[in-house]
Design an enzyme around this catalytic site. Sequence first.
Site, mmCIF file in Angstrom:
data_model
loop_
_atom_site.group_PDB
_atom_site.id
_atom_site.type_symbol
_atom_site.label_atom_id
_atom_site.label_comp_id
_atom_site.label_asym_id
_atom_site.label_seq_id
_atom_site.Cartn_x
_atom_site.Cartn_y
_atom_site.Cartn_z
ATOM 1 N N HIS A 122 48.742 82.562 70.803
ATOM 2 C CA HIS A 122 47.964 81.329 70.889
ATOM 3 C C HIS A 122 47.601 81.053 72.349
ATOM 4 O O HIS A 122 48.073 81.707 73.270
ATOM 5 C CB HIS A 122 48.693 80.137 70.252
ATOM 6 C CG HIS A 122 49.817 79.568 71.053
ATOM 7 N ND1 HIS A 122 50.275 78.289 70.894
ATOM 8 C CD2 HIS A 122 50.589 80.095 72.032
ATOM 9 C CE1 HIS A 122 51.268 78.055 71.730
ATOM 10 N NE2 HIS A 122 51.489 79.135 72.420
ATOM 11 N N CYS A 131 50.282 78.232 79.915
ATOM 12 C CA CYS A 131 49.957 78.342 78.485
ATOM 13 C C CYS A 131 48.456 78.250 78.235
ATOM 14 O O CYS A 131 47.991 78.484 77.119
ATOM 15 C CB CYS A 131 50.671 77.256 77.688
ATOM 16 S SG CYS A 131 52.454 77.378 77.808
ATOM 17 N N HIS A 185 48.930 84.192 74.779
ATOM 18 C CA HIS A 185 50.252 84.822 74.873
ATOM 19 C C HIS A 185 50.896 84.706 73.501
ATOM 20 O O HIS A 185 50.420 83.948 72.652
ATOM 21 C CB HIS A 185 51.104 84.128 75.941
ATOM 22 C CG HIS A 185 51.322 82.671 75.660
ATOM 23 N ND1 HIS A 185 50.424 81.703 76.045
ATOM 24 C CD2 HIS A 185 52.305 82.027 74.975
ATOM 25 C CE1 HIS A 185 50.859 80.518 75.645
ATOM 26 N NE2 HIS A 185 51.987 80.678 74.980
ATOM 27 N N HIS A 201 54.288 84.480 70.624
ATOM 28 C CA HIS A 201 55.628 83.955 70.348
ATOM 29 C C HIS A 201 56.161 84.590 69.073
ATOM 30 O O HIS A 201 55.402 84.920 68.165
ATOM 31 C CB HIS A 201 55.604 82.441 70.115
ATOM 32 C CG HIS A 201 55.256 81.653 71.328
ATOM 33 N ND1 HIS A 201 56.077 81.571 72.425
ATOM 34 C CD2 HIS A 201 54.170 80.896 71.626
ATOM 35 C CE1 HIS A 201 55.525 80.800 73.343
ATOM 36 N NE2 HIS A 201 54.349 80.380 72.890
ATOM 37 N N ASP A 229 50.959 85.631 60.536
ATOM 38 C CA ASP A 229 51.705 86.722 61.159
ATOM 39 C C ASP A 229 50.770 87.752 61.802
ATOM 40 O O ASP A 229 49.835 88.244 61.161
ATOM 41 C CB ASP A 229 52.605 87.412 60.125
ATOM 42 C CG ASP A 229 53.655 88.295 60.793
ATOM 43 O OD1 ASP A 229 54.125 87.936 61.893
ATOM 44 O OD2 ASP A 229 54.000 89.342 60.213
ATOM 45 N N HIS A 230 51.021 88.044 63.058
ATOM 46 C CA HIS A 230 50.214 88.995 63.840
ATOM 47 C C HIS A 230 48.751 88.578 63.951
ATOM 48 O O HIS A 230 47.850 89.417 63.961
ATOM 49 C CB HIS A 230 50.348 90.416 63.292
ATOM 50 C CG HIS A 230 51.710 90.987 63.557
ATOM 51 N ND1 HIS A 230 52.780 90.761 62.724
ATOM 52 C CD2 HIS A 230 52.188 91.712 64.574
ATOM 53 C CE1 HIS A 230 53.856 91.356 63.218
ATOM 54 N NE2 HIS A 230 53.530 91.940 64.343
ATOM 55 N N GLU A 253 59.762 77.822 68.842
ATOM 56 C CA GLU A 253 58.680 78.560 69.487
ATOM 57 C C GLU A 253 59.217 79.491 70.570
ATOM 58 O O GLU A 253 58.781 80.637 70.694
ATOM 59 C CB GLU A 253 57.688 77.558 70.077
ATOM 60 C CG GLU A 253 56.431 78.175 70.638
ATOM 61 C CD GLU A 253 55.605 77.140 71.375
ATOM 62 O OE1 GLU A 253 54.450 76.938 71.011
ATOM 63 O OE2 GLU A 253 56.138 76.525 72.325
HETATM 64 NI NI NI Z 1 52.967 79.328 73.864
#
Ligand code: NI
Length: 140
Positions: free
Chosen positions: A17, A36, A42, A44, A82-83, A126
């Site tokens: 995100h 961020c 990046h 998580h 997911d992914h 997160e």
């Molecule tokens: Ni983040």
Amino acid sequence: MNHQARLTRQYHFCAAHRLHAKELSDDVNRKVFGKCNNLNGHGHNYTVLVTVRGEIDALTGEITDLERLDRLVTTTILERFDHRHLNHDPAFQDVVTTGENVARFIWDELVDAIPLGQLEKIGLIETRDNYFEYQGDRHG
Ligand code: NI
């Protein structure tokens, strides 16, 4: 007679995100979100904690149907995120992909679909240091 209990089930998905609010200038975005806001995003490893509250069934001793709960969360949340890059999801075109908003989205998707019992809370881990909780209004 009331025999309520709560069950919390854990699920995992990995996603990218970028924290960026379209209504704010690039400068303000950098100030508010810091690293961020990095253009390339990046990732998580998210943990979702789904807490369901319900009456303990006299026969099964359970409050919900785990198999159906797993299927629900897998099809509505995990397979969707997911992914993926969360910012590309239609749900987040005008909503910043903060932990607060991701938890809220998961709540909204699940609250009316819990097979047995009621959704009590969504927790979202997160990072090692960031844990979010969302408890919306109960529908129906
Ligand atoms: Ni983040």
